[in-house]
Design an enzyme around this catalytic site. Sequence first.
Site, PDB file in Angstrom:
ATOM      1  N   PHE A 140      -0.754  34.710 -13.111  1.00  0.00           N
ATOM      2  CA  PHE A 140      -0.513  35.720 -14.143  1.00  0.00           C
ATOM      3  C   PHE A 140      -0.170  35.003 -15.435  1.00  0.00           C
ATOM      4  O   PHE A 140       0.786  34.241 -15.492  1.00  0.00           O
ATOM      5  CB  PHE A 140       0.626  36.680 -13.794  1.00  0.00           C
ATOM      6  N   ASP A 225       1.995  26.710 -17.447  1.00  0.00           N
ATOM      7  CA  ASP A 225       2.433  27.983 -18.024  1.00  0.00           C
ATOM      8  C   ASP A 225       3.860  28.225 -17.549  1.00  0.00           C
ATOM      9  O   ASP A 225       4.100  28.669 -16.428  1.00  0.00           O
ATOM     10  CB  ASP A 225       1.502  29.122 -17.595  1.00  0.00           C
ATOM     11  N   LYS A 254       9.096  34.386 -23.590  1.00  0.00           N
ATOM     12  CA  LYS A 254      10.202  35.118 -22.973  1.00  0.00           C
ATOM     13  C   LYS A 254      11.590  34.647 -23.463  1.00  0.00           C
ATOM     14  O   LYS A 254      12.020  35.064 -24.516  1.00  0.00           O
ATOM     15  CB  LYS A 254      10.060  35.080 -21.453  1.00  0.00           C
TER      16      LYS A 254
HETATM   17  C1  PLP Z   1       5.101  37.113 -18.766  1.00  0.00           C
HETATM   18  C2  PLP Z   1       4.161  35.965 -18.641  1.00  0.00           C
HETATM   19  C3  PLP Z   1       3.154  35.725 -19.583  1.00  0.00           C
HETATM   20  C4  PLP Z   1       2.832  36.704 -20.693  1.00  0.00           C
HETATM   21  O1  PLP Z   1       3.860  36.901 -21.582  1.00  0.00           O
HETATM   22  P1  PLP Z   1       3.821  38.188 -22.554  1.00  0.00           P
HETATM   23  O2  PLP Z   1       4.953  37.929 -23.508  1.00  0.00           O
HETATM   24  O3  PLP Z   1       4.032  39.388 -21.696  1.00  0.00           O
HETATM   25  O4  PLP Z   1       2.497  38.200 -23.216  1.00  0.00           O
HETATM   26  C5  PLP Z   1       2.395  34.579 -19.457  1.00  0.00           C
HETATM   27  N1  PLP Z   1       2.592  33.725 -18.445  1.00  0.00           N
HETATM   28  C6  PLP Z   1       3.537  33.923 -17.506  1.00  0.00           C
HETATM   29  C7  PLP Z   1       3.720  32.928 -16.426  1.00  0.00           C
HETATM   30  C8  PLP Z   1       4.343  35.058 -17.563  1.00  0.00           C
HETATM   31  O5  PLP Z   1       5.239  35.287 -16.608  1.00  0.00           O
END
Ligand code: PLP
Length: 400
Positions: A140, A225, A254
């Site tokens: 994700f 990521d 985040k």
């Molecule tokens: C939440 C998340 C994203 C996307 O972040 P947004 O601020 O919602 O666009 C990307 N990668 C990972 C691993 C995430 O948990």
Amino acid sequence: MNAQDYIALEAKFGAKNYKPLDVVLERGEGIWVWDVEGRRYLDFLSAYSAVNQGHAHPVILKAMIDQASRLPLTSRAFRNNQYPLMAQELCELTGYDKMLPMNSGAEAVETAIKAARKWGYKVKGVAEGAAEIIVCDGNFSGRTTTIISFSPEPQYKDGFGPFTPGFVTVPFGDAEAFGAAITPNTVAFLVEPIQGEGGVIVPELGYLKRVRELCDQHNVLLIADEVQSGLGRTGKLFAAQHEGVRADIVTIGKALSGGFYPVSAMLADEAVMGVFKPGDHGSTFGGNPLAAAVARAALKVLVEENMIENAQEQGEYLMGRLRRIESPHVKEVRGRGLLIGVELHAEAGGARRFCEALKEEGLLCKETHDNVIRFAPPLTIQKPDIDWALERVEKVLMMP
Ligand SMILES: *Cc1c(COP(=O)(O)O)cnc(C)c1O
């Protein structure tokens, strides 16, 4: 207005792209939040790890108010006196040469994809248009059209095609499968060191190390990521550090703002970041002074208040106690630091009903996939609060 009024308004005027728990929050402080009826809840989700520093952290709040009253936005057409300091402090903390500021996590990942492709063409020598990026099953990384192009979730793609080509999927946690998928056109491997939305999946120790070796051997960029797993959530600054692995590109978001503001970034050394020239990429809000001031404060308290160490310590305690709960519903408890997944047996009737029941007990958490309850409290949580939560978790997991 009461909770039902707000819920009805949202249903009438808001797009129905989410199905939230029916709790309407109006205030937060530290690990606690309060709903419009004055009920208090322990936040065991932290806005998907965006609120690692706890709600309304006073130091971040002050930085935000100060900067908002001076200068919120300049755009990058002009310079401002906060972004350079954010860039310096973030690079010094993380050990990368350079950073590129964006807003959402998905934008940071988009930036990483663009950087890797351009690096592939300009540095590695891949033929124009042929770059491949290997990704993992269960990934994700956000919701943009390009990112959902490699999503394993049929619902995230349904009706949104045509998709961006150039992605190859391999199983998560299987380094040899990754190695076998590398071709001369492979420019990068995009991986979450721990899959968050995928159900808190922790790969076997040694996986990332082996992936790192394969990337070095084949001149492939490793993109971690860490939008969810980074910034202390798992008990290290980055989750890849549990294996001593340093990615070529890291995406963060985040918790970079402690939940106050959307702030994200891509980190890399000059050899990769240098592919971006003026005009190649950008964002009206990326690197704005308000975001930069907030991020600086968010990083400062994360480090100075030892939240990363606390995540390690409290995470071990919480996971140990969860593993001792003898519930017939629990299949596995896994995670690292304060990113913990409780996987339920298929017969348990889904994680959602347990999240609903926990809400009634004053504990807010959210299912991920159908069968996993994710526990991710703010990194400021202390043992007595964990004990308070465990009493409730234990009770709910013992439901028939
Ligand atoms: C939440 C998340 C994203 C996307 O972040 P947004 O601020 O919602 O666009 C990307 N990668 C990972 C691993 C995430 O948990």
